[in-house]
Design a protein around this motif. Sequence first.
Motif, mmCIF file in Angstrom:
data_model
loop_
_atom_site.group_PDB
_atom_site.id
_atom_site.type_symbol
_atom_site.label_atom_id
_atom_site.label_comp_id
_atom_site.label_asym_id
_atom_site.label_seq_id
_atom_site.Cartn_x
_atom_site.Cartn_y
_atom_site.Cartn_z
ATOM 1 N N SER A 1 12.481 -64.180 -27.061
ATOM 2 C CA SER A 1 11.701 -64.700 -25.753
ATOM 3 C C SER A 1 10.177 -65.630 -26.415
ATOM 4 C CB SER A 1 10.890 -63.278 -25.662
ATOM 5 O OG SER A 1 10.323 -62.505 -26.422
ATOM 6 N N PHE A 2 10.232 -65.467 -27.444
ATOM 7 C CA PHE A 2 8.943 -67.048 -27.383
ATOM 8 C C PHE A 2 8.946 -68.385 -27.479
ATOM 9 C CE2 PHE A 2 6.475 -64.854 -31.505
ATOM 10 C CZ PHE A 2 5.906 -63.244 -30.406
ATOM 11 N N ALA A 3 10.760 -68.760 -26.904
ATOM 12 C CA ALA A 3 11.047 -69.598 -26.232
ATOM 13 C C ALA A 3 10.011 -69.915 -24.594
ATOM 14 C CB ALA A 3 11.924 -69.822 -26.148
ATOM 15 N N SER A 4 9.625 -69.385 -24.158
ATOM 16 C CA SER A 4 8.997 -69.493 -22.661
ATOM 17 C C SER A 4 7.980 -69.337 -22.704
ATOM 18 C CB SER A 4 9.194 -67.988 -21.976
ATOM 19 O OG SER A 4 10.590 -67.307 -22.350
ATOM 20 N N LEU A 5 7.041 -69.449 -24.222
ATOM 21 C CA LEU A 5 5.919 -69.743 -24.268
ATOM 22 C C LEU A 5 5.858 -71.553 -24.646
ATOM 23 C CD1 LEU A 5 5.151 -67.191 -27.357
ATOM 24 C CD2 LEU A 5 4.298 -66.715 -25.277
ATOM 25 N N THR A 6 5.485 -71.581 -23.569
ATOM 26 C CA THR A 6 5.666 -73.345 -22.923
ATOM 27 C C THR A 6 3.751 -73.435 -23.115
ATOM 28 O OG1 THR A 6 5.655 -72.969 -20.791
ATOM 29 C CG2 THR A 6 7.675 -73.416 -21.349
ATOM 30 N N ARG A 7 3.258 -72.632 -22.839
ATOM 31 C CA ARG A 7 1.726 -74.033 -23.319
ATOM 32 C C ARG A 7 1.179 -73.338 -24.561
ATOM 33 N NH1 ARG A 7 -2.150 -72.436 -18.363
ATOM 34 N NH2 ARG A 7 -2.881 -73.346 -19.901
ATOM 35 N N LEU A 8 2.197 -72.682 -25.301
ATOM 36 C CA LEU A 8 0.930 -72.446 -26.805
ATOM 37 C C LEU A 8 0.948 -73.450 -28.013
ATOM 38 C CD1 LEU A 8 1.198 -69.651 -28.847
ATOM 39 C CD2 LEU A 8 3.587 -70.020 -29.767
ATOM 40 N N LEU A 9 -0.004 -73.306 -28.229
ATOM 41 C CA LEU A 9 -0.416 -75.128 -29.084
ATOM 42 C C LEU A 9 -0.209 -74.357 -30.399
ATOM 43 C CD1 LEU A 9 -3.545 -75.912 -26.981
ATOM 44 C CD2 LEU A 9 -1.323 -76.780 -26.416
ATOM 45 N N VAL A 10 -0.581 -73.334 -31.625
ATOM 46 C CA VAL A 10 -0.809 -72.905 -31.951
ATOM 47 C C VAL A 10 0.472 -71.091 -32.397
ATOM 48 C CG1 VAL A 10 -1.873 -71.479 -34.501
ATOM 49 C CG2 VAL A 10 -2.719 -74.087 -33.157
ATOM 50 N N LEU A 11 1.202 -71.533 -33.623
ATOM 51 C CA LEU A 11 2.080 -70.411 -33.777
ATOM 52 C C LEU A 11 1.958 -70.168 -35.131
ATOM 53 C CD1 LEU A 11 3.729 -68.218 -33.092
ATOM 54 C CD2 LEU A 11 5.823 -70.370 -32.735
ATOM 55 N N ASP A 12 1.284 -69.091 -36.003
ATOM 56 C CA ASP A 12 0.742 -68.159 -36.823
ATOM 57 C C ASP A 12 1.131 -67.439 -37.576
ATOM 58 O OD1 ASP A 12 0.308 -68.298 -39.766
ATOM 59 O OD2 ASP A 12 -2.227 -68.988 -39.010
ATOM 60 N N LEU A 13 2.492 -67.485 -38.140
ATOM 61 C CA LEU A 13 2.879 -65.791 -37.908
ATOM 62 C C LEU A 13 2.925 -65.394 -39.495
ATOM 63 C CD1 LEU A 13 6.074 -65.447 -35.312
ATOM 64 C CD2 LEU A 13 3.752 -64.766 -35.653
ATOM 65 N N SER A 14 2.127 -66.606 -40.330
ATOM 66 C CA SER A 14 2.316 -66.739 -41.660
ATOM 67 C C SER A 14 2.327 -65.625 -42.451
ATOM 68 C CB SER A 14 1.572 -67.787 -42.659
ATOM 69 O OG SER A 14 0.175 -67.861 -41.775
ATOM 70 N N SER A 15 2.222 -65.798 -43.909
ATOM 71 C CA SER A 15 2.247 -64.022 -44.756
ATOM 72 C C SER A 15 2.504 -62.428 -44.434
ATOM 73 C CB SER A 15 0.343 -64.111 -44.724
ATOM 74 O OG SER A 15 0.388 -65.740 -45.488
ATOM 75 N N ASN A 16 3.614 -62.782 -43.817
ATOM 76 C CA ASN A 16 4.394 -62.104 -43.141
ATOM 77 C C ASN A 16 5.569 -61.405 -44.201
ATOM 78 O OD1 ASN A 16 2.642 -60.271 -40.768
ATOM 79 N ND2 ASN A 16 2.339 -62.337 -40.032
ATOM 80 N N SER A 17 6.223 -60.243 -43.532
ATOM 81 C CA SER A 17 7.508 -59.958 -43.722
ATOM 82 C C SER A 17 8.567 -60.386 -42.595
ATOM 83 C CB SER A 17 7.562 -58.876 -43.978
ATOM 84 O OG SER A 17 6.631 -58.512 -46.193
ATOM 85 N N LEU A 18 8.574 -61.077 -41.775
ATOM 86 C CA LEU A 18 9.489 -62.074 -40.519
ATOM 87 C C LEU A 18 11.182 -62.229 -41.948
ATOM 88 C CD1 LEU A 18 7.152 -63.250 -38.601
ATOM 89 C CD2 LEU A 18 7.946 -61.525 -37.924
ATOM 90 N N ALA A 19 11.696 -61.982 -41.096
ATOM 91 C CA ALA A 19 12.883 -62.033 -41.514
ATOM 92 C C ALA A 19 14.309 -63.286 -40.708
ATOM 93 C CB ALA A 19 13.942 -60.697 -42.601
ATOM 94 N N CYS A 20 15.749 -63.536 -40.719
ATOM 95 C CA CYS A 20 16.520 -63.700 -39.771
ATOM 96 C C CYS A 20 16.009 -65.011 -39.822
ATOM 97 C CB CYS A 20 16.522 -63.005 -38.888
ATOM 98 S SG CYS A 20 16.661 -61.263 -38.258
ATOM 99 N N ALA A 21 17.191 -66.092 -38.703
ATOM 100 C CA ALA A 21 16.713 -67.072 -39.501
ATOM 101 C C ALA A 21 15.969 -66.869 -38.309
ATOM 102 C CB ALA A 21 18.310 -67.789 -38.261
ATOM 103 N N ILE A 22 14.757 -69.064 -37.878
ATOM 104 C CA ILE A 22 13.773 -69.257 -37.314
ATOM 105 C C ILE A 22 14.986 -69.349 -35.611
ATOM 106 C CG2 ILE A 22 12.647 -70.910 -36.278
ATOM 107 C CD1 ILE A 22 11.996 -71.549 -39.844
ATOM 108 N N PRO A 23 14.915 -69.144 -34.667
ATOM 109 C CA PRO A 23 15.144 -69.328 -33.390
ATOM 110 C C PRO A 23 15.318 -70.442 -33.138
ATOM 111 C CG PRO A 23 14.146 -67.561 -33.176
ATOM 112 C CD PRO A 23 13.927 -67.714 -34.642
ATOM 113 N N HIS A 24 16.282 -71.324 -32.353
ATOM 114 C CA HIS A 24 16.106 -73.163 -32.418
ATOM 115 C C HIS A 24 15.428 -73.260 -31.526
ATOM 116 C CE1 HIS A 24 19.080 -71.759 -29.610
ATOM 117 N NE2 HIS A 24 19.090 -73.272 -28.690
ATOM 118 N N GLU A 25 15.558 -71.650 -30.580
ATOM 119 C CA GLU A 25 14.485 -72.191 -29.138
ATOM 120 C C GLU A 25 12.772 -72.479 -29.702
ATOM 121 O OE1 GLU A 25 17.783 -69.229 -27.421
ATOM 122 O OE2 GLU A 25 16.153 -69.534 -29.922
ATOM 123 N N ILE A 26 12.318 -72.009 -30.411
ATOM 124 C CA ILE A 26 10.963 -72.708 -31.464
ATOM 125 C C ILE A 26 10.890 -73.600 -31.033
ATOM 126 C CG2 ILE A 26 8.968 -72.473 -32.955
ATOM 127 C CD1 ILE A 26 9.855 -69.569 -31.993
#
Length: 387
Positions: free
Chosen positions: A128-153
């Motif tokens: 659903s982050f694909a809807s963040l069309t005004r987003l300038l900065v996406l920082d999710l570093s230093s966590n334990s996120l898994a899976c693939a990076i959604p191509h929508e990003i």
Amino acid sequence: MAQQLHPDERDALLDIKKQLKDLPGSSFLSSWDFEREPCSGFSGIVCTIIGASSHVVMLNLGDGYAGSPGLTGTLSPRIGDLRLLQQLTLTAGSVRGELPSSIGENLGSSLQFLGISHNQLSGCIPASFASLTRLLVLDLSSNSLACAIPHEIALLPSLVALELSHNKLSGPIPDRFTSASMTHFDLGWNELSGEIPRSLPASLTYLSLKNNRLSGSMAPSLASLRALTTLDLSSNELTGAIPSLLWSSNPNLVSVQLQRNHLSGPVAIESPARMSRVDLSYNNLSGAIPPMLAFSENVFLNNNHFTGSVPKEFADGLLSANLRNLYLQHNFLTGFDLSPPDAALPAAALLCLQYNCLTPPSQSACPLNAGKLSSRPPHQCLSSYTP
């Protein structure tokens, strides 16, 4: 009297507080006393007045000062009910669980900055982050996120900075990023595989894909990133030659780190590379050492298959103190011309020539991991020898 917060947003803040807790030493949530008006008394909240109500436009969870222990708990899906939110941050702590998909579902028309790093978030990045069309900065570093990076990003049109390093993301990197203004791209320290994307934003100044499982050759598209200042592809499984266009087509480069890959062949550089750091160590590079690298400040070419004499430009660079660190150990080099032979290197200069096909000069001072043998066994220096 302060304008009252919209009732739906007040309820959302109640649920956000319910699911979070201060770690020992933190007092961030102590100001969240719902006997008061949130917009005028709560830490980390900035509001704006629209019509008859106030609305939260900035939510910064946790004390921002250095050394704060931060928060624990989980992120409430009710964050998505702060529908005019422009900035959402979470300071370093122990918040766990998944990223709420409601952030993308409800905040696409408002959110511009999302910084949720240095915690213990798991699961996948919501599509659903694909809807963040005004987003300038996406920082999710230093966590334990898994899976693939959604191509929508990769299709977010306004991104300036994408920071997903130090997670457990896997699979390929999306092959096409559409933002025309992205400058910072960091996916280092994950478990990503496949090849380097063939289409990266030409506006990039910082590109790091280090410590992944990327394979294949270095994409020719890297040569088109003329604004690039920092390139770090170290500790992957890249093969093939280093494209000569990398050096000639990227005039702003100040740092190139390609160490610990499987790169091979000669290094072709036709003009002086004036960089702060060039690290090509721990590869399978061969041929003569290019003299044009002598104009950089720190050069690491150790643990390769370079042959021949070290160009005089390197000795000149060391003696002038323009070249600070020169690591050439564990190659097949046959000569190093330091004139005069007993010349003292400046205190700031460090030279290592251990384990080559020569006797290292007295000025050679090496790190402990260079080993104890000063030179290679004679049979390894015969022309018939194959490493």
